[in-house]
Write a protein that holds these residues in place. Structure first.
Motif, mmCIF file in Angstrom:
data_model
loop_
_atom_site.group_PDB
_atom_site.id
_atom_site.type_symbol
_atom_site.label_atom_id
_atom_site.label_comp_id
_atom_site.label_asym_id
_atom_site.label_seq_id
_atom_site.Cartn_x
_atom_site.Cartn_y
_atom_site.Cartn_z
ATOM 1 N N LEU A 57 65.093 184.570 70.293
ATOM 2 C CA LEU A 57 63.908 184.802 71.132
ATOM 3 C C LEU A 57 64.285 184.626 72.598
ATOM 4 N N GLU A 58 63.985 185.629 73.392
ATOM 5 C CA GLU A 58 64.325 185.588 74.818
ATOM 6 C C GLU A 58 63.069 185.942 75.611
ATOM 7 N N LYS A 59 62.671 185.051 76.518
ATOM 8 C CA LYS A 59 61.395 185.302 77.199
ATOM 9 C C LYS A 59 61.499 186.439 78.207
ATOM 10 N N SER A 60 62.717 186.742 78.641
ATOM 11 C CA SER A 60 62.912 187.831 79.612
ATOM 12 C C SER A 60 63.792 188.889 78.929
ATOM 13 N N LYS A 199 61.499 189.672 75.763
ATOM 14 C CA LYS A 199 60.088 189.535 76.193
ATOM 15 C C LYS A 199 59.287 188.718 75.179
ATOM 16 N N THR A 200 59.913 187.762 74.568
ATOM 17 C CA THR A 200 59.238 186.949 73.556
ATOM 18 C C THR A 200 59.369 185.484 73.969
ATOM 19 N N GLU A 201 58.281 184.958 74.477
ATOM 20 C CA GLU A 201 58.322 183.611 75.064
ATOM 21 C C GLU A 201 57.804 182.573 74.076
ATOM 22 N N VAL A 202 58.538 181.502 73.948
ATOM 23 C CA VAL A 202 58.098 180.417 73.068
ATOM 24 C C VAL A 202 57.022 179.608 73.787
ATOM 25 N N THR A 203 55.888 179.421 73.112
ATOM 26 C CA THR A 203 54.781 178.677 73.729
ATOM 27 C C THR A 203 54.544 177.337 73.040
ATOM 28 N N GLY A 204 55.146 177.152 71.865
ATOM 29 C CA GLY A 204 54.978 175.873 71.179
ATOM 30 C C GLY A 204 55.938 175.767 70.008
ATOM 31 N N ILE A 205 56.225 174.531 69.630
ATOM 32 C CA ILE A 205 57.071 174.295 68.451
ATOM 33 C C ILE A 205 56.293 173.359 67.531
ATOM 34 N N ASP A 206 56.137 173.757 66.292
ATOM 35 C CA ASP A 206 55.332 172.964 65.358
ATOM 36 C C ASP A 206 56.233 172.022 64.567
ATOM 37 N N VAL A 207 55.814 170.755 64.561
ATOM 38 C CA VAL A 207 56.562 169.717 63.848
ATOM 39 C C VAL A 207 55.573 169.019 62.907
ATOM 40 N N ALA A 208 55.969 168.840 61.654
ATOM 41 C CA ALA A 208 55.105 168.106 60.720
ATOM 42 C C ALA A 208 55.974 167.146 59.920
ATOM 43 N N GLY A 209 55.549 165.909 59.870
ATOM 44 C CA GLY A 209 56.307 164.894 59.117
ATOM 45 C C GLY A 209 57.731 164.745 59.618
ATOM 46 N N GLY A 210 57.918 164.856 60.925
ATOM 47 C CA GLY A 210 59.256 164.672 61.510
ATOM 48 C C GLY A 210 60.178 165.862 61.336
ATOM 49 N N LYS A 211 59.630 167.012 60.845
ATOM 50 C CA LYS A 211 60.472 168.204 60.638
ATOM 51 C C LYS A 211 59.883 169.392 61.381
ATOM 52 N N VAL A 215 57.493 178.028 65.058
ATOM 53 C CA VAL A 215 57.570 178.291 66.501
ATOM 54 C C VAL A 215 56.414 179.210 66.848
ATOM 55 N N ARG A 216 55.725 178.907 67.960
ATOM 56 C CA ARG A 216 54.684 179.841 68.418
ATOM 57 C C ARG A 216 55.208 180.626 69.617
ATOM 58 N N THR A 217 54.852 181.899 69.665
ATOM 59 C CA THR A 217 55.325 182.745 70.770
ATOM 60 C C THR A 217 54.160 183.574 71.303
ATOM 61 N N ASN A 218 54.407 184.228 72.415
ATOM 62 C CA ASN A 218 53.376 185.110 72.976
ATOM 63 C C ASN A 218 53.159 186.344 72.096
ATOM 64 N N ARG A 219 54.004 186.514 71.071
ATOM 65 C CA ARG A 219 53.836 187.675 70.174
ATOM 66 C C ARG A 219 53.450 187.261 68.752
ATOM 67 N N GLY A 220 53.181 185.990 68.565
ATOM 68 C CA GLY A 220 52.763 185.548 67.237
ATOM 69 C C GLY A 220 53.544 184.330 66.783
ATOM 70 N N ALA A 221 53.129 183.790 65.657
ATOM 71 C CA ALA A 221 53.741 182.555 65.139
ATOM 72 C C ALA A 221 54.823 182.887 64.109
ATOM 73 N N ILE A 222 55.833 182.017 64.051
ATOM 74 C CA ILE A 222 56.939 182.205 63.101
ATOM 75 C C ILE A 222 57.092 180.905 62.315
ATOM 76 N N LYS A 223 57.215 181.019 61.006
ATOM 77 C CA LYS A 223 57.519 179.826 60.199
ATOM 78 C C LYS A 223 59.034 179.732 60.059
ATOM 79 N N THR A 224 59.558 178.548 60.230
ATOM 80 C CA THR A 224 61.003 178.345 60.097
ATOM 81 C C THR A 224 61.295 176.862 59.941
#
Ligand code: PYC
Length: 402
Positions: A57-60, A199-211, A215-224
């Motif tokens: 993912l590259e924001k520019s 052109k895909t900017e990371v806007t958030g990273i989801d962490v649950a239970g320490g893992k 990843v959230r981006t301006n183009r949608g969310a990704i599970k990983t």
């Protein structure tokens, strides 16, 4: 030959070097940052470990950050054994990279010379030469009679502005076409199935239970389950999203190129004391850089204020100027590997020396991701070294540290 064939066939456009795939909602590995580190990691993950379900993912646009803003110098004449071994593997990978990627990277190992203007600099150069040689790296202290042969234009007169007492000479050092390195890795990764998302900017990273879980981006969310932060300049902002604090302060670094001149400079020249470095490109332009600006900032505006070493250049015109962002760590070494958040990995803190480490970082971070074990070569650069008090002090070899 491909170019010639396309020209003769009357085709107007070359085929695209990498695709622009749709963003999937799940990837095995997500790499944040489309510079040489992120792309090289993706390439080696796919090529060497068969892990192809990878998104970069590259924001520019790819290579828009440090990979496209550096002054293209490659070298391994560092100060610590850990640093020398690490950068030496990078030089070796760079030596084969044109063949590996089947892409002309124009690597010119023309030699790298770091000048010493005072006794303490001579001592540091001698120290570096000893450490380099013990690690098998071609590097030695030379005196003015040899320096003048390598670069007669240097001011070695008896009334110099800056006396030159000696130099650390490193024949395998040189310059490379930095954009080509980025494009070559991108094409190689793409051909192995990696998805490159510009052109895909990371806007958030989801962490649950320490893992890490997504990843959230301006183009949608990704599970990983695996995220690699391979950004420069924004390394702390991305890590903060995962709740991982990094000991990094970001400073601007200025660079410029002159108008083209007839070829005269066949070696890379660095002055650690003056914080300047200069080489001549194949187009004849002098590529010059300074030390980091002495204050933290995200500004990339010009603050040019250097150029003293080669009196013959007094009237040369500057053609272009730019700046990059450097993530400085307390010991001037990078931070690579695991973090307290499971699945959130870092390849950051590259100060002013990230580009030259692209291949080795990519190769070793790919190994770490695939095996979940830290390769010996990068173990010294783990994040936990700061709390363990095991710093890897490279300031003396950074060329441009303040
Ligand atoms: O570490 O060689 C270096 C370097 C050159 C320009 C910035 N860093």
């Amino acid at each position: 030959m491909d170019l010639l064939r396309l020209g003769l066939n009357g085709k107007k456009a070359l085929p695209r070097m990498w695709r622009a795939p749709d963003l999937k909602d799940r990837y095995e590995v997500v790499i944040v940052g489309g510079g040489v580190h992120g792309l090289a990691t993706a390439y080696y993950l796919a090529r060497d470990h068969g892990i192809t379900d990878v998104a970069v993912l590259e924001k520019s646009y790819i290579g828009a950050g440090g990979s496209g803003r550096n002054t293209t110098i490659i070298r391994s004449n560092y100060l610590t054994p850990e640093g020398v071994r690490f950068y030496d593997e990078s030089v070796r990978l760079y030596e084969q990279l044109t063949q590996d990627l089947n892409f002309n990277l124009m690597f010119s190992q023309r030699g790298h010379m770091t000048l010493a203007h005072n006794d303490s600099a001579v001592r540091t150069m001698r120290w570096r030469a000893e450490v380099n040689q013990l690690q098998g790296v071609d590097s030695r202290l030379i005196t003015p009679d040899e320096i003048v042969k390598l670069c007669p234009e240097l001011d070695l007169s008896d009334h110099p502005r800056f006396p030159i007492l000696a130099a650390l000479y490193h024949p395998p050092g040189g310059v490379i076409r930095h954009d080509a390195v980025v494009w070559g890795y991108a094409r190689g990764a793409d051909r192995h199935g990696v998805h490159i998302h510009q052109k895909t900017e990371v806007t958030g990273i989801d962490v649950a239970g320490g893992k890490v879980v997504g990843v959230r981006t301006n183009r949608g969310a990704i599970k990983t389950g695996t995220v690699l932060n391979a950004t420069a300049g924004w390394a702390t902002l991305i890590s903060d999203m995962a709740g991982v604090r990094l000991p990094i302060v970001t400073h601007p670094l200025q660079a410029c190129v002159s108008e083209p001149l007839k070829p005269f400079l066949n070696v890379v020249i660095v002055s650690g004391s003056l914080h300047v470095y200069i080489s001549q490109s194949d187009r004849g332009e002098l590529v010059m850089g300074a030390g980091i600006d002495p204050y933290p900032s995200y500004s990339m505006d010009s603050t040019l204020g250097f150029l003293e070493l080669l009196p013959c250049l007094a009237r040369v015109k500057i053609m272009r100027q730019w700046a990059g962002l450097c993530d400085m760590t307390p010991d001037f070494s990078p931070i690579m590997g695991f973090t307290p958040v499971e699945g959130f990995l870092v390849d950051v803190g590259w100060g002013t020396y990230g580009f030259k480490a692209g291949p080795v970082s990519g190769k070793r971070m790919a190994e770490l991701i695939a095996t979940r074990r830290t390769p010996d070569l990068i173990a010294p650069f783990r994040l936990s070294r700061f709390e363990e008090g095991r710093l890897v002090g490279e300031k003396g070899a950074a060329s441009v540290g303040q």
